[in-house]
Write a protein that holds these residues in place. Structure first.
Motif, mmCIF file in Angstrom:
data_model
loop_
_atom_site.group_PDB
_atom_site.id
_atom_site.type_symbol
_atom_site.label_atom_id
_atom_site.label_comp_id
_atom_site.label_asym_id
_atom_site.label_seq_id
_atom_site.Cartn_x
_atom_site.Cartn_y
_atom_site.Cartn_z
ATOM 1 N N TYR A 8 -27.624 -3.447 31.663
ATOM 2 C CA TYR A 8 -26.685 -3.458 30.540
ATOM 3 C C TYR A 8 -25.250 -3.346 31.059
ATOM 4 C CZ TYR A 8 -24.480 -2.160 26.114
ATOM 5 O OH TYR A 8 -23.661 -2.125 25.003
ATOM 6 N N ALA A 9 -24.999 -2.391 31.952
ATOM 7 C CA ALA A 9 -23.657 -2.193 32.505
ATOM 8 C C ALA A 9 -23.192 -3.430 33.269
ATOM 9 C CB ALA A 9 -23.628 -0.961 33.403
ATOM 10 N N ILE A 10 -24.069 -4.003 34.056
ATOM 11 C CA ILE A 10 -23.733 -5.220 34.812
ATOM 12 C C ILE A 10 -23.350 -6.342 33.847
ATOM 13 C CG2 ILE A 10 -24.688 -7.045 36.285
ATOM 14 C CD1 ILE A 10 -26.441 -4.732 37.562
ATOM 15 N N ASP A 11 -24.138 -6.507 32.811
ATOM 16 C CA ASP A 11 -23.872 -7.566 31.827
ATOM 17 C C ASP A 11 -22.546 -7.344 31.106
ATOM 18 O OD1 ASP A 11 -26.305 -8.701 32.530
ATOM 19 O OD2 ASP A 11 -27.369 -7.913 30.766
ATOM 20 N N THR A 23 -12.122 -14.395 37.436
ATOM 21 C CA THR A 23 -13.215 -14.763 38.330
ATOM 22 C C THR A 23 -13.693 -13.500 39.040
ATOM 23 O OG1 THR A 23 -11.785 -15.128 40.246
ATOM 24 C CG2 THR A 23 -12.155 -17.024 38.758
ATOM 25 N N GLN A 24 -14.784 -13.616 39.747
ATOM 26 C CA GLN A 24 -15.262 -12.493 40.553
ATOM 27 C C GLN A 24 -14.216 -12.118 41.596
ATOM 28 O OE1 GLN A 24 -19.011 -14.014 41.973
ATOM 29 N NE2 GLN A 24 -20.112 -13.304 40.157
ATOM 30 N N VAL A 25 -13.543 -13.109 42.151
ATOM 31 C CA VAL A 25 -12.495 -12.860 43.147
ATOM 32 C C VAL A 25 -11.329 -12.111 42.505
ATOM 33 C CG1 VAL A 25 -10.811 -13.943 44.687
ATOM 34 C CG2 VAL A 25 -13.150 -14.815 44.600
ATOM 35 N N ASP A 26 -10.929 -12.527 41.307
ATOM 36 C CA ASP A 26 -9.847 -11.845 40.591
ATOM 37 C C ASP A 26 -10.178 -10.362 40.389
ATOM 38 O OD1 ASP A 26 -8.425 -14.277 40.244
ATOM 39 O OD2 ASP A 26 -9.371 -14.630 38.288
ATOM 40 N N LEU A 27 -11.392 -10.104 39.911
ATOM 41 C CA LEU A 27 -11.799 -8.725 39.665
ATOM 42 C C LEU A 27 -11.858 -7.935 40.968
ATOM 43 C CD1 LEU A 27 -12.631 -6.502 37.744
ATOM 44 C CD2 LEU A 27 -14.990 -7.359 37.866
ATOM 45 N N ALA A 28 -12.308 -8.576 42.014
ATOM 46 C CA ALA A 28 -12.374 -7.910 43.321
ATOM 47 C C ALA A 28 -10.985 -7.490 43.784
ATOM 48 C CB ALA A 28 -13.022 -8.836 44.345
ATOM 49 N N ILE A 29 -10.040 -8.374 43.675
ATOM 50 C CA ILE A 29 -8.671 -8.078 44.096
ATOM 51 C C ILE A 29 -8.098 -6.930 43.268
ATOM 52 C CG2 ILE A 29 -6.307 -8.980 44.128
ATOM 53 C CD1 ILE A 29 -7.620 -11.744 44.853
ATOM 54 N N LYS A 30 -8.306 -6.976 41.960
ATOM 55 C CA LYS A 30 -7.749 -5.962 41.069
ATOM 56 C C LYS A 30 -8.424 -4.594 41.226
ATOM 57 C CE LYS A 30 -6.222 -8.933 37.281
ATOM 58 N NZ LYS A 30 -5.057 -8.288 36.719
ATOM 59 N N SER A 31 -9.707 -4.595 41.598
ATOM 60 C CA SER A 31 -10.471 -3.341 41.641
ATOM 61 C C SER A 31 -10.603 -2.742 43.039
ATOM 62 C CB SER A 31 -11.868 -3.560 41.062
ATOM 63 O OG SER A 31 -12.619 -4.432 41.900
ATOM 64 N N GLY A 32 -10.366 -3.556 44.064
ATOM 65 C CA GLY A 32 -10.506 -3.054 45.427
ATOM 66 C C GLY A 32 -11.899 -3.205 46.004
ATOM 67 N N TYR A 33 -12.783 -3.866 45.281
ATOM 68 C CA TYR A 33 -14.128 -4.139 45.793
ATOM 69 C C TYR A 33 -14.174 -5.576 46.288
ATOM 70 C CZ TYR A 33 -15.505 0.258 43.728
ATOM 71 O OH TYR A 33 -15.593 1.591 43.421
ATOM 72 N N LEU A 56 -15.413 2.738 36.625
ATOM 73 C CA LEU A 56 -14.059 3.247 36.395
ATOM 74 C C LEU A 56 -13.017 2.314 37.011
ATOM 75 C CD1 LEU A 56 -12.163 5.401 35.314
ATOM 76 C CD2 LEU A 56 -12.531 6.670 37.443
ATOM 77 N N ALA A 57 -13.268 1.849 38.230
ATOM 78 C CA ALA A 57 -12.335 0.924 38.890
ATOM 79 C C ALA A 57 -12.220 -0.383 38.111
ATOM 80 C CB ALA A 57 -12.782 0.653 40.325
ATOM 81 N N PHE A 58 -13.341 -0.894 37.612
ATOM 82 C CA PHE A 58 -13.314 -2.125 36.828
ATOM 83 C C PHE A 58 -12.554 -1.919 35.521
ATOM 84 C CE2 PHE A 58 -17.596 -3.301 38.940
ATOM 85 C CZ PHE A 58 -16.942 -3.822 40.042
ATOM 86 N N ALA A 59 -12.759 -0.766 34.888
ATOM 87 C CA ALA A 59 -12.050 -0.474 33.643
ATOM 88 C C ALA A 59 -10.540 -0.428 33.876
ATOM 89 C CB ALA A 59 -12.545 0.846 33.054
ATOM 90 N N LYS A 60 -10.132 0.203 34.949
ATOM 91 C CA LYS A 60 -8.702 0.246 35.267
ATOM 92 C C LYS A 60 -8.176 -1.159 35.542
ATOM 93 C CE LYS A 60 -8.445 4.904 37.180
ATOM 94 N NZ LYS A 60 -8.189 5.701 38.394
ATOM 95 N N ALA A 61 -8.945 -1.938 36.284
ATOM 96 C CA ALA A 61 -8.532 -3.301 36.628
ATOM 97 C C ALA A 61 -8.427 -4.191 35.400
ATOM 98 C CB ALA A 61 -9.514 -3.904 37.634
ATOM 99 N N PRO A 66 -13.823 2.674 30.266
ATOM 100 C CA PRO A 66 -15.119 2.485 30.921
ATOM 101 C C PRO A 66 -16.276 2.624 29.943
ATOM 102 C CG PRO A 66 -14.136 4.574 31.604
ATOM 103 C CD PRO A 66 -13.113 3.842 30.779
ATOM 104 N N ARG A 67 -16.009 3.180 28.774
ATOM 105 C CA ARG A 67 -17.055 3.351 27.770
ATOM 106 C C ARG A 67 -17.638 2.015 27.308
ATOM 107 N NH1 ARG A 67 -14.801 7.407 23.379
ATOM 108 N NH2 ARG A 67 -16.733 8.566 23.515
ATOM 109 N N ILE A 68 -16.851 0.945 27.409
ATOM 110 C CA ILE A 68 -17.367 -0.345 26.929
ATOM 111 C C ILE A 68 -18.500 -0.874 27.800
ATOM 112 C CG2 ILE A 68 -15.140 -0.935 25.916
ATOM 113 C CD1 ILE A 68 -14.978 -3.165 28.114
ATOM 114 N N PHE A 69 -18.671 -0.292 28.973
ATOM 115 C CA PHE A 69 -19.737 -0.738 29.870
ATOM 116 C C PHE A 69 -21.049 0.001 29.636
ATOM 117 C CE2 PHE A 69 -15.820 -1.303 32.654
ATOM 118 C CZ PHE A 69 -15.627 -2.608 32.249
#
Length: 78
Positions: A8-11, A23-33, A56-61, A66-69
């Motif tokens: 569910y969280a992944i989705d 994109t996945q790359v965009d999220l990676a850059i913004k989140s540090g992963y 939490l990192a994705f929510a900030k990015a 983070p509750r939406i996940f």
């Protein structure tokens, strides 16, 4: 094998990323992963999953709570 709540969280992360046109790359850059980590998790490979720190990192990015996940109603897992 992933649990229902892990999937569910992944989705929800993928849905929010797509909603924002990232994109996945965009999220990676913004989140540090790494984009490889995000791609592996989204593809369901190797049993990889997100933890609370990732969410939490994705929510900030993505400038959201983070509750939406996580589900509001746990009955969806019955």
């Amino acid at each position: 094998m992933l649990t229902k709540i892990e999937q569910y969280a992944i989705d929800r992360v993928r849905d929010k990323r797509n909603e924002l046109g990232l994109t996945q790359v965009d999220l990676a850059i913004k989140s540090g992963y790494s984009s490889g980590f995000i791609a592996t998790v989204e593809a369901g490979k190797k049993g990889k999953k997100y933890n609370l720190n990732n969410l939490l990192a994705f929510a900030k990015a993505m400038k959201c709570s983070p509750r939406i996940f996580l589900p509001e109603d746990t009955s969806i897992f019955d």
